[in-house]
Structure formats: C-alpha cells, structure tokens
Design an enzyme around this catalytic site. Structure first.
Site, PDB file in Angstrom:
ATOM      1  N   SER A   1       0.866  -1.183   0.000  1.00  0.00           N
ATOM      2  CA  SER A   1       0.000   0.000   0.000  1.00  0.00           C
ATOM      3  C   SER A   1       0.900   1.230   0.000  1.00  0.00           C
ATOM      4  O   SER A   1       1.502   1.569   1.026  1.00  0.00           O
ATOM      5  CB  SER A   1      -0.908   0.012   1.232  1.00  0.00           C
ATOM      6  OG  SER A   1      -1.794  -1.082   1.204  1.00  0.00           O
TER       7      SER A   1
ATOM      8  N   LYS B   1      -7.233   1.637  -2.574  1.00  0.00           N
ATOM      9  CA  LYS B   1      -6.772   1.176  -1.266  1.00  0.00           C
ATOM     10  C   LYS B   1      -6.728   2.328  -0.270  1.00  0.00           C
ATOM     11  O   LYS B   1      -7.087   2.164   0.904  1.00  0.00           O
ATOM     12  CB  LYS B   1      -5.385   0.535  -1.391  1.00  0.00           C
ATOM     13  CG  LYS B   1      -4.790   0.064  -0.049  1.00  0.00           C
ATOM     14  CD  LYS B   1      -5.686  -0.952   0.666  1.00  0.00           C
ATOM     15  CE  LYS B   1      -5.187  -1.301   2.059  1.00  0.00           C
ATOM     16  NZ  LYS B   1      -3.924  -2.033   2.067  1.00  0.00           N
TER      17      LYS B   1
ATOM     18  N   LYS C   1       0.539   5.662   8.138  1.00  0.00           N
ATOM     19  CA  LYS C   1       1.197   5.956   6.863  1.00  0.00           C
ATOM     20  C   LYS C   1       0.188   6.077   5.744  1.00  0.00           C
ATOM     21  O   LYS C   1       0.245   6.999   4.921  1.00  0.00           O
ATOM     22  CB  LYS C   1       2.234   4.867   6.575  1.00  0.00           C
ATOM     23  CG  LYS C   1       2.947   4.980   5.235  1.00  0.00           C
ATOM     24  CD  LYS C   1       2.299   4.102   4.153  1.00  0.00           C
ATOM     25  CE  LYS C   1       2.384   2.618   4.492  1.00  0.00           C
ATOM     26  NZ  LYS C   1       1.763   1.784   3.413  1.00  0.00           N
TER      27      LYS C   1
END
Length: 292
Positions: free
Chosen positions: A94, A169, A237
């Site tokens: 990701s 995502k 993140k």
C-alpha cells in the site's frame, strides 16, 4: 509458475505460503527466523531482490512503504536490473498512487509489465486466501495476474489503469480507520456507562451498526488483544497518503485528519506496533481506565 516474492511480514508470509501450497515455485527474499517455515514448505531462499527476480515470470512485492518499494525495484541488486524480458511486477504493498505510476513507467521501460494490486482483509484474510484485491494496470497485465490473485484473494477487482488500485486502497483505509474509531468510541462509551461492551457488541451485530470491523476488531477490543494484525504505524502511513493526495486536490478530509491524529496519539503512547484496533486502548487511557 516461477514467482519472486519480496516482503515476508505479517501479510506477506501467509500469502507466500498460499502460493507455495498452490504448487508454484516461489523465490523468497527477506527470509527471517520467523519465516524459515516457508523454505521448509518448499520455497527457495533468495539472497537479494535481484536473485528473487532473475528466474521469475512474476515478481510480487508486499512491503511497508513507498521508499521500500522504490529501493527493492531500483536500488542496488534490485528487481529492475534482473527482470526477465516480459516479466510482470505485481506490487501488493500500500503505497503512493503517484509514485506507483512513476515506478510502472520505469519497469515498462525496462521491458516488464506492472500491476498495482494492494489488498484489504488483514492477516486473517492473508492466511485464508480471502483477501480483497484492488488492481490497477492494463487489461492484459490484470488477466495475466488473475490466476495468482485468485490464490490470494476472494474478491478481485480491476479498478482501472496503473495507480487506480492504490487510490482505491487509500479510500479503503480511510473508511476502515474511521470505522475502527467509531467502534472504539462506541464500546468505550458503553463501558464508561456501566454496560458490558461484549454484550453491546453482540447486540449491535444484529442491527444496522453491524460490520466486519465490529465483528473482528470489536472482539479484539473486548478481549484487549491488540497483536497485529495491521500495525497502527502502517495505517497512519496510509492516512498520510490520503491527506497528502487530498491537499494536492484541495479536498477537505476532516475526519481522516482526526483519525490520523488519533493514530499519532497511539504511537506517542507506544502502540505503533500494535494492531489498529488498539485505538480502543488510546480512548481507555484518555478516560483514565487503561486497558489491561
């Protein structure tokens, strides 16, 4: 099929195990003591990313962050320098959608193919081979990858061109973060009011508040079991990627920003390596009732 697999963490290790069990020849990079079982199961140890890629028809990456992917692809002994003509790179990490498009262009220029295919479903889905996979790339690349993706996931969607998988995502991570925060707040509220959160969770599972997150992470919160799972530092993140992209589009994401700050608080309390359901513990600490 000859597969190079790079990144054997909480998610990557069971994914690689499923590919080995499906009969593929899997060249494994970053084998540690905790993942020696993959070699014992038939995987092949690779000393570098280049070693993992040099015989591979497909190279799969499952890495923590954008700089890790860039280093593995283009650094010393990286994938790009060893990639066979026509080999396909599938990045299931990701990372930044913008960087993804740049990486794909460089790999394509080196004679390879590229698909970004980040996943959702956590370690449970990785072990069971039931991940949700969000793919970005050409139709040809997606069709070529599909037999492997079907080993790893149950819901596989070709979202669009390169970078579209990563964009989807990021959207997923926004929704997951806000839902975890909502479940944590609801169960903390119930406990503070003197009602058993386990009973409240069970009751809500039959109503409109029911969700996979209430089912799985709500149970983690009831049990105070915050073993990863998906680490808070990695989810933070992902929310950082969302906020950075939103700023570039002049798009307000106020609740995403709130969840990001919530995760900052968790990391400040030493919970960065805990599962993201540990946001429940942050609320308990704030209320003066630290979770056991």
């Amino acid at each position: 099929m000859q597969i190079g697999f790079i990144g054997l963490g909480v998610m990557g290790a069971p994914m690689a195990a499923n590919l080995i069990a499906a009969g593929h020849t899997v060249h494994l990079h970053r084998v540690k003591e905790s993942t020696e079982h993959l070699v014992e199961a038939g995987g092949h140890r690779a000393g570098s990313a280049a070693d993992a890629a040099k015989e591979a028809d497909v190279v799969i990456l499952m890495l923590p962050d954008t700089p890790d992917v860039e280093e593995v692809l283009f650094g010393t002994d990286g994938v790009a320098g060893a990639l066979r003509p026509g080999a396909l790179v599938i990045d299931m990490s990701s990372i930044s959608p913008v960087a993804t498009r740049s990486f794909a262009e460089r790999i394509t220029g080196a004679g390879g193919g590229y698909l970004d295919a980040p996943v959702s479903g956590g370690d449970v889905g990785a072990r069971a081979g039931t991940l949700t996979i969000l793919a970005g790339g050409t139709t040809a690349a997606f069709e070529r990858a599909t037999p492997l993706l079907e080993v790893l996931g149950a819901t596989i969607t070709h979202v669009g061109d390169v970078g579209a998988g990563q964009t989807a995502k990021v959207a997923n991570q926004i929704i997951v973060a806000l839902t975890i925060q909502a479940v944590a707040e609801g169960l903390t509220f119930a406990g503070a009011a003197g009602v058993d959160p386990a009973v409240v969770r069970e009751a809500l599972m039959g109503g409109f508040a029911s969700s996979r997150i209430l089912e799985v992470h709500g149970q983690r919160m009831v049990d105070h079991n915050y073993d990863p799972g998906f680490r808070i530092r990695l989810h933070r993140k992902d929310l950082g990627l969302a906020l950075g992209s939103a700023r570039a589009m002049d798009l307000p994401l106020p609740h995403t920003a709130s969840a990001h700050e919530f995760m900052n608080a968790a990391i400040a309390q030493g919970l960065g390596e805990a599962d993201h359901s540990a946001l429940h513990r942050v609320l308990g600490n704030a209320a003066g009732r630290a979770a056991k």
